[in-house]
Design a protein around this motif. Sequence first.
Motif, PDB file in Angstrom:
ATOM      1  N   GLY A  25     -18.244 -18.519 -20.329  1.00 27.03           N
ATOM      2  CA  GLY A  25     -17.773 -17.559 -19.336  1.00 27.03           C
ATOM      3  C   GLY A  25     -17.139 -18.292 -18.164  1.00 27.03           C
ATOM      4  N   TYR A  26     -15.910 -17.922 -17.819  1.00 29.36           N
ATOM      5  CA  TYR A  26     -15.209 -18.614 -16.734  1.00 29.36           C
ATOM      6  C   TYR A  26     -14.737 -17.617 -15.681  1.00 29.36           C
ATOM      7  CZ  TYR A  26     -12.541 -22.405 -14.574  1.00 29.36           C
ATOM      8  OH  TYR A  26     -12.059 -23.355 -13.702  1.00 29.36           O
ATOM      9  N   GLY A  27     -15.665 -16.726 -15.292  1.00 30.55           N
ATOM     10  CA  GLY A  27     -15.420 -15.864 -14.145  1.00 30.55           C
ATOM     11  C   GLY A  27     -15.854 -16.586 -12.882  1.00 30.55           C
ATOM     12  N   ASN A  28     -16.215 -15.821 -11.847  1.00 30.81           N
ATOM     13  CA  ASN A  28     -16.644 -16.441 -10.587  1.00 30.81           C
ATOM     14  C   ASN A  28     -17.818 -17.385 -10.799  1.00 30.81           C
ATOM     15  OD1 ASN A  28     -14.680 -15.081  -9.135  1.00 30.81           O
ATOM     16  ND2 ASN A  28     -16.025 -13.369  -8.610  1.00 30.81           N
ATOM     17  N   ALA A  29     -18.838 -16.917 -11.520  1.00 33.08           N
ATOM     18  CA  ALA A  29     -20.021 -17.743 -11.741  1.00 33.08           C
ATOM     19  C   ALA A  29     -19.676 -18.973 -12.570  1.00 33.08           C
ATOM     20  CB  ALA A  29     -21.115 -16.930 -12.415  1.00 33.08           C
ATOM     21  N   VAL A  49     -16.192 -21.898 -22.834  1.00 35.29           N
ATOM     22  CA  VAL A  49     -16.036 -20.879 -23.864  1.00 35.29           C
ATOM     23  C   VAL A  49     -15.606 -19.598 -23.165  1.00 35.29           C
ATOM     24  CG1 VAL A  49     -17.180 -19.509 -25.646  1.00 35.29           C
ATOM     25  CG2 VAL A  49     -17.800 -21.918 -25.326  1.00 35.29           C
ATOM     26  N   GLU A  50     -14.415 -19.130 -23.471  1.00 38.31           N
ATOM     27  CA  GLU A  50     -13.863 -17.953 -22.780  1.00 38.31           C
ATOM     28  C   GLU A  50     -12.896 -17.231 -23.710  1.00 38.31           C
ATOM     29  OE1 GLU A  50     -13.498 -15.072 -21.019  1.00 38.31           O
ATOM     30  OE2 GLU A  50     -14.395 -16.367 -19.466  1.00 38.31           O
ATOM     31  N   THR A  51     -13.154 -15.943 -23.953  1.00 39.63           N
ATOM     32  CA  THR A  51     -12.299 -15.166 -24.855  1.00 39.63           C
ATOM     33  C   THR A  51     -11.221 -14.389 -24.118  1.00 39.63           C
ATOM     34  OG1 THR A  51     -13.872 -13.316 -24.775  1.00 39.63           O
ATOM     35  CG2 THR A  51     -14.135 -14.929 -26.560  1.00 39.63           C
ATOM     36  N   ASP A  52     -11.378 -14.221 -22.792  1.00 35.41           N
ATOM     37  CA  ASP A  52     -10.341 -13.529 -22.029  1.00 35.41           C
ATOM     38  C   ASP A  52      -9.154 -14.475 -21.827  1.00 35.41           C
ATOM     39  OD1 ASP A  52      -9.546 -11.233 -20.076  1.00 35.41           O
ATOM     40  OD2 ASP A  52      -9.288 -13.079 -18.907  1.00 35.41           O
ATOM     41  N   PRO A  53      -7.952 -14.083 -22.244  1.00 40.19           N
ATOM     42  CA  PRO A  53      -6.797 -14.993 -22.170  1.00 40.19           C
ATOM     43  C   PRO A  53      -6.482 -15.472 -20.760  1.00 40.19           C
ATOM     44  CG  PRO A  53      -6.302 -13.120 -23.593  1.00 40.19           C
ATOM     45  CD  PRO A  53      -7.598 -12.806 -22.906  1.00 40.19           C
ATOM     46  N   ALA A  55      -8.562 -15.761 -18.111  1.00 41.00           N
ATOM     47  CA  ALA A  55      -9.580 -16.710 -17.668  1.00 41.00           C
ATOM     48  C   ALA A  55      -9.472 -18.027 -18.425  1.00 41.00           C
ATOM     49  CB  ALA A  55     -10.968 -16.103 -17.837  1.00 41.00           C
ATOM     50  N   ALA A  56      -9.177 -17.952 -19.724  1.00 43.02           N
ATOM     51  CA  ALA A  56      -9.017 -19.174 -20.515  1.00 43.02           C
ATOM     52  C   ALA A  56      -7.848 -20.002 -20.007  1.00 43.02           C
ATOM     53  CB  ALA A  56      -8.819 -18.819 -21.985  1.00 43.02           C
ATOM     54  N   SER A  57      -6.745 -19.338 -19.648  1.00 39.93           N
ATOM     55  CA  SER A  57      -5.587 -20.041 -19.105  1.00 39.93           C
ATOM     56  C   SER A  57      -5.929 -20.696 -17.769  1.00 39.93           C
ATOM     57  CB  SER A  57      -4.427 -19.060 -18.941  1.00 39.93           C
ATOM     58  OG  SER A  57      -3.306 -19.687 -18.348  1.00 39.93           O
ATOM     59  N   ARG A  58      -6.715 -20.005 -16.969  1.00 40.13           N
ATOM     60  CA  ARG A  58      -7.140 -20.566 -15.678  1.00 40.13           C
ATOM     61  C   ARG A  58      -7.986 -21.820 -15.903  1.00 40.13           C
ATOM     62  NH1 ARG A  58      -9.849 -16.389 -13.863  1.00 40.13           N
ATOM     63  NH2 ARG A  58      -8.019 -15.389 -12.959  1.00 40.13           N
ATOM     64  N   ALA A  59      -8.848 -21.782 -16.904  1.00 36.65           N
ATOM     65  CA  ALA A  59      -9.681 -22.949 -17.199  1.00 36.65           C
ATOM     66  C   ALA A  59      -8.831 -24.136 -17.642  1.00 36.65           C
ATOM     67  CB  ALA A  59     -10.702 -22.593 -18.279  1.00 36.65           C
ATOM     68  N   ALA A  80     -26.257 -28.565 -24.267  1.00 39.61           N
ATOM     69  CA  ALA A  80     -26.766 -27.346 -23.631  1.00 39.61           C
ATOM     70  C   ALA A  80     -25.632 -26.379 -23.362  1.00 39.61           C
ATOM     71  CB  ALA A  80     -27.474 -27.697 -22.326  1.00 39.61           C
ATOM     72  N   LEU A  81     -26.004 -25.108 -23.182  1.00 40.65           N
ATOM     73  CA  LEU A  81     -25.050 -24.063 -22.819  1.00 40.65           C
ATOM     74  C   LEU A  81     -25.477 -23.434 -21.505  1.00 40.65           C
ATOM     75  CD1 LEU A  81     -24.118 -24.386 -25.774  1.00 40.65           C
ATOM     76  CD2 LEU A  81     -23.936 -21.886 -25.898  1.00 40.65           C
ATOM     77  N   ALA A  82     -24.516 -23.238 -20.615  1.00 38.69           N
ATOM     78  CA  ALA A  82     -24.727 -22.477 -19.385  1.00 38.69           C
ATOM     79  C   ALA A  82     -24.142 -21.092 -19.604  1.00 38.69           C
ATOM     80  CB  ALA A  82     -24.050 -23.167 -18.208  1.00 38.69           C
ATOM     81  N   LEU A  83     -24.982 -20.078 -19.620  1.00 36.49           N
ATOM     82  CA  LEU A  83     -24.543 -18.726 -19.934  1.00 36.49           C
ATOM     83  C   LEU A  83     -24.162 -17.985 -18.665  1.00 36.49           C
ATOM     84  CD1 LEU A  83     -27.071 -17.678 -22.730  1.00 36.49           C
ATOM     85  CD2 LEU A  83     -24.986 -19.052 -22.869  1.00 36.49           C
ATOM     86  N   CYS A  84     -22.864 -17.962 -18.374  1.00 35.85           N
ATOM     87  CA  CYS A  84     -22.326 -17.299 -17.186  1.00 35.85           C
ATOM     88  C   CYS A  84     -21.702 -15.968 -17.589  1.00 35.85           C
ATOM     89  CB  CYS A  84     -21.310 -18.200 -16.495  1.00 35.85           C
ATOM     90  SG  CYS A  84     -21.996 -19.778 -15.975  1.00 35.85           S
ATOM     91  N   LEU A  85     -22.458 -15.209 -18.362  1.00 39.60           N
ATOM     92  CA  LEU A  85     -22.029 -13.909 -18.861  1.00 39.60           C
ATOM     93  C   LEU A  85     -22.775 -12.812 -18.104  1.00 39.60           C
ATOM     94  CD1 LEU A  85     -22.359 -14.789 -22.652  1.00 39.60           C
ATOM     95  CD2 LEU A  85     -20.220 -14.631 -21.340  1.00 39.60           C
ATOM     96  N   PRO A  86     -22.271 -11.580 -18.135  1.00 44.96           N
ATOM     97  CA  PRO A  86     -23.029 -10.483 -17.541  1.00 44.96           C
ATOM     98  C   PRO A  86     -24.433 -10.418 -18.141  1.00 44.96           C
ATOM     99  CG  PRO A  86     -20.815  -9.754 -18.094  1.00 44.96           C
ATOM    100  CD  PRO A  86     -20.976 -11.129 -18.679  1.00 44.96           C
ATOM    101  N   PRO A  87     -25.439  -9.984 -17.370  1.00 45.88           N
ATOM    102  CA  PRO A  87     -26.824  -9.984 -17.864  1.00 45.88           C
ATOM    103  C   PRO A  87     -27.006  -9.259 -19.185  1.00 45.88           C
ATOM    104  CG  PRO A  87     -26.779  -9.523 -15.524  1.00 45.88           C
ATOM    105  CD  PRO A  87     -25.347  -9.542 -15.976  1.00 45.88           C
ATOM    106  N   GLY A  88     -26.227  -8.199 -19.418  1.00 41.21           N
ATOM    107  CA  GLY A  88     -26.389  -7.430 -20.636  1.00 41.21           C
ATOM    108  C   GLY A  88     -25.700  -8.011 -21.847  1.00 41.21           C
TER     109      GLY A  88
END
Length: 338
Positions: A25-29, A49-53, A55-59, A80-88
Amino acid sequence: MGERKAGVSGPDSGRSEATGIAVVGYGNAGRQHVDALAGAAGAYAAAVVETDPTAASRARGAGLTVRALDEVLADDAVRALALCLPPGARTDVARAAVAAGKHLLLEKPPARTAEELAGLLSLADDGEVLAAVMFQHRFALPEPLRAIEPERFAGAVASLTVSRARSDAHYRQAGWRSDPRHALGGVTAHLGVHYLDLACQLLGTPRAVTPLSRTDAAPGIDTQLCGHIAFESGAQLSVAITSRSVARAEQLTVLGADAWLEVRSGAVTGEIDGRPIEGRTRPASVLRTEVYQEFSGAVAGRTTLGLAALSRSRGVVEALDGLLSGHAPAARTAGAAR
């Protein structure tokens, strides 16, 4: 010298000895996690790891490698993985990560209910991986407070006030923030939660949680909340959290019979047994890096997982669930993790 891009280490950075962590996840968090990793001596951002085009381009523009989830799960260099996804949206990814033997660091809030948290802890335990959480404000506590027993504040009265201005439109926008199934809530779950966690680190686990009033920007997405928490230690906490004021304030005050503490905007003052307690304000970015240094050290076997441990989050998860959903804290046995 040219400016080093976020999360990118130079050729002599000792990556072979550092812990590779994929940020999911490559949003704010996610961007905050990558920045924190750039300052951590024992870890680096191995991939995003980012599926939104967009956000992926920004990364990629920040010099980061964007990879698919199955690729990082199969890569032994990613520890390790850092999970920066929405809680749900974390549980399935967490299960896949543990199945692949990857350690976990979860963005806050770590779970929606105590049952979900217990499931995550059991999953990590069964998979023999570490589980941590990005509650960086725990690292702002001076050493004498980091392992303090909640009984030290038995019978204390305490108050928590958090004000962070956000428009209703911020919570009504399309996407996960307007959906309580994914967001968990609004201002309380995403901004007030840090100081609520500090209260639980100091006062222990809740015995009863009473929501008193609430204003929502959208169904299930709060912008103002008041409540009360009674702790098993006997401490009592009044809670006021809002995004509807222009003021910016974060304050936790604990008043005991022979001890008192105040945490205000990251600075800690107080007195315990006649000894002064002080801690200066440090930037959240620095504290996030300290989380990663503890986490990566534990992954590498150099240190143990302490303040960042997900197991220390039961109190705050129960407090959140009670304030937002009205659920009573679960019964527990003596000696359960706070």
